[in-house]
Design a protein around this motif. Structure first.
Motif, short mmCIF file in Angstrom:
data_model
loop_
_atom_site.label_atom_id
_atom_site.label_comp_id
_atom_site.label_asym_id
_atom_site.label_seq_id
_atom_site.Cartn_x
_atom_site.Cartn_y
_atom_site.Cartn_z
N LEU A 50 0.85 -1.26 0.13
CA LEU A 50 0.05 -0.03 -0.27
C LEU A 50 0.92 1.20 0.12
N HIS A 51 0.55 2.26 -0.75
CA HIS A 51 1.23 3.42 -0.71
C HIS A 51 0.34 4.75 -0.14
N SER A 52 -0.58 4.14 0.35
CA SER A 52 -1.68 5.19 1.11
C SER A 52 -2.59 4.26 1.80
N ILE A 53 -3.03 4.70 3.05
CA ILE A 53 -3.96 4.03 3.76
C ILE A 53 -5.33 4.08 3.03
N PRO A 54 -6.03 3.16 2.53
CA PRO A 54 -7.45 2.90 1.89
C PRO A 54 -8.11 3.83 2.80
N GLU A 55 -9.03 4.65 2.07
CA GLU A 55 -10.03 5.66 2.33
C GLU A 55 -11.05 4.86 3.25
N GLU A 56 -11.34 3.59 2.87
CA GLU A 56 -12.59 2.98 3.60
C GLU A 56 -12.14 2.60 5.10
N THR A 57 -10.86 2.40 5.17
CA THR A 57 -10.31 2.01 6.45
C THR A 57 -11.01 3.03 7.67
#
Length: 210
Positions: A50-57
């Motif tokens: 992952l390059h960013s934290i998934p928005e859904e998290t």
């Protein structure tokens, strides 16, 4: 090697990379969806590239454990503040260069792992993590600690090895709650300044200068 074969191999390799990315995205979606539908309090997205934290998290506000280690995450957005029930946050082995200050509002957090990143400082606001028991900051680029650190009255484990510390304030070393502190691999001015038996056998201090 004939040109047409080389092109085929390049296309195949690129196709494999795309497939791997799609697979990772699918697995991430499945993990997050499962956590949402099962009302799980734990989400493991360890080594998902992952390059960013998934928005859904950030919508999973019931989570108490969030493991995002061994990815390529560079920053933690302010929305992390919504996850007020977090007790464990794993962000080790990523590409974070600035301490995610928004984490400091998570008053229920007990374990924070930010080892193997590129941090150069820790904010004074870390003192707001009043429940913190474990703080893992090893293998970063830290030279100093915030003066407010001794305000963490629940802190038991402090991992600082392989940074750039030349000294550590006595106010940190003498924190009543502290049971373990690791300092090996730092260029300490005086590697013997920390007695092994600072608080009898209750505290194990590693202060070997390499």
């Amino acid at each position: 090697m004939p040109t047409h074969i080389h092109i085929h191999m390049h296309t195949f390799a690129r196709s494999m990379m795309v497939s791997a990315c799609m697979c990772t995205a699918t697995l991430t979606f499945v993990q997050i969806n499962h956590a949402r539908e099962s009302f799980s309090r734990t989400l493991y997205l360890y080594s998902f590239n992952l390059h960013s934290i998934p928005e859904e998290t950030f919508s999973l506000t019931a989570l108490t454990t969030l493991h995002l280690g061994s990815n390529a995450i560079e920053e933690v957005p302010p929305r992390i503040k919504k996850m007020e029930r977090l007790q464990y946050l794993g962000l080790g082995y990523n590409k974070i260069s600035t301490f995610p200050v928004h984490i400091c509002s998570l008053s229920s957090l007990k374990q924070l792992y930010l080892y193997r990143n590129f941090l150069v400082s820790v904010p004074e606001l870390i003192s707001h993590l009043s429940s913190l028991e474990v703080l893992s900051l090893y293998e970063n680029k830290l030279e100093t600690l915030p003066r407010s650190l001794p305000s963490l009255h629940q802190l038991k484990t402090l991992e600082l090895h392989h940074n750039r510390f030349t000294q550590v304030a006595s106010t940190v070393l003498e924190m009543p709650s502290l049971e373990n502190i690791t300092l090996e691999g730092n260029p300490l001015d005086d590697p013997m300044l920390i007695p092994y038996s600072m608080r009898g056998e209750q505290m194990c201090v590693l202060a070997v200068s390499e």
